[in-house]
Design an enzyme around this catalytic site. Structure first.
Site, short mmCIF file in Angstrom:
data_model
loop_
_atom_site.label_atom_id
_atom_site.label_comp_id
_atom_site.label_asym_id
_atom_site.label_seq_id
_atom_site.Cartn_x
_atom_site.Cartn_y
_atom_site.Cartn_z
CG ASN A 1 4.46 -1.68 5.08
OD1 ASN A 1 5.60 -1.99 5.40
ND2 ASN A 1 3.51 -2.57 5.06
NE ARG B 1 -4.53 1.46 1.86
CZ ARG B 1 -4.39 2.19 0.78
NH1 ARG B 1 -5.28 2.12 -0.18
NH2 ARG B 1 -3.35 3.00 0.64
CB CYS C 1 -0.96 -0.02 1.19
SG CYS C 1 -0.15 -0.03 2.81
P1 4NP Z 1 -1.71 2.79 4.10
O1 4NP Z 1 -2.34 4.14 4.69
O2 4NP Z 1 -1.19 3.14 2.72
O3 4NP Z 1 -2.87 1.87 4.06
O4 4NP Z 1 -0.62 2.37 5.06
C1 4NP Z 1 -1.64 5.35 4.73
C2 4NP Z 1 -0.72 5.58 5.72
C3 4NP Z 1 -0.06 6.80 5.77
C4 4NP Z 1 -0.33 7.77 4.83
C5 4NP Z 1 -1.26 7.53 3.84
C6 4NP Z 1 -1.91 6.32 3.78
N1 4NP Z 1 0.33 9.03 4.91
O5 4NP Z 1 0.03 9.90 4.07
O6 4NP Z 1 1.19 9.22 5.79
#
Ligand code: 4NP
Length: 159
Positions: A8, A11, A5
């Site tokens: 990390n 999801r 994702c």
């Molecule tokens: P992930 O969610 O891709 O599902 O881990 C996110 C975690 C952090 C961020 C965006 C999405 N961020 O912008 O820091």
């Protein structure tokens, strides 16, 4: 299999956890890991909301640490399952020309059975606990479809 994702921490750690749960239940020997396309959260534990939802599902994902996708992932994994279209584009762009790794949306595991129209697992980072719960429900459906397919093909090849 590698789950990818953006960060990390939400999801893909949940995907690793829920696919491990289904693999263990069905006795499927598989090596699972997860990574992010970004380096935003490298070294961090999963988001506390993901940890809490995982715990509700009987999974402990607290030992996972965020890392960024690296070139050797395209040698070490047959399949990379990504969460959304943006991940798909990013991961495909980084694949070495010689890579044999299949890069697919994780929810395509269900669409191959004709069940689903939107193949993205929505980013829950700016959402609430509810969005995290929805992510696990979706990923569990994908994991069940994967485990069922694996079990059927194993049965066919061992007949
Ligand atoms: P992930 O969610 O891709 O599902 O881990 C996110 C975690 C952090 C961020 C965006 C999405 N961020 O912008 O820091």
């Amino acid at each position: 299999m590698l789950f990818v994702c953006l960060g990390n921490i939400c999801r893909s750690p949940l995907a690793q956890g829920v696919f491990q749960l289904r693999a263990d239940a069905c006795g499927i020997p598989v090596m699972l890991d997860s990574a992010g396309t970004s380096a935003y959260h490298v070294g961090q534990s999963p988001d506390p909301r993901a940890v809490a939802v995982a715990r509700d599902w009987g999974m402990d994902i607290t030992a996972q640490r965020a890392r960024q996708l690296k070139p050797s992932d395209f040698l070490g994994f047959d399949t990379i399952y990504v969460m959304d279209g943006s991940n798909l584009e990013d991961v495909r762009q980084r694949a070495p020309a010689c890579s044999m790794t299949d890069v697919k949306l994780v929810m395509s595991l269900l669409s191959e059975q004709g069940h689903l129209r939107d193949l993205n697992v929505p980013d829950p980072y700016y959402g609430s606990q509810r969005e995290f719960q929805e992510v696990v429900v979706m990923l569990n459906q994908a994991a069940l479809a994967w485990a069922q397919r694996w079990t059927e093909s194993d049965r066919l090849t061992s007949d």
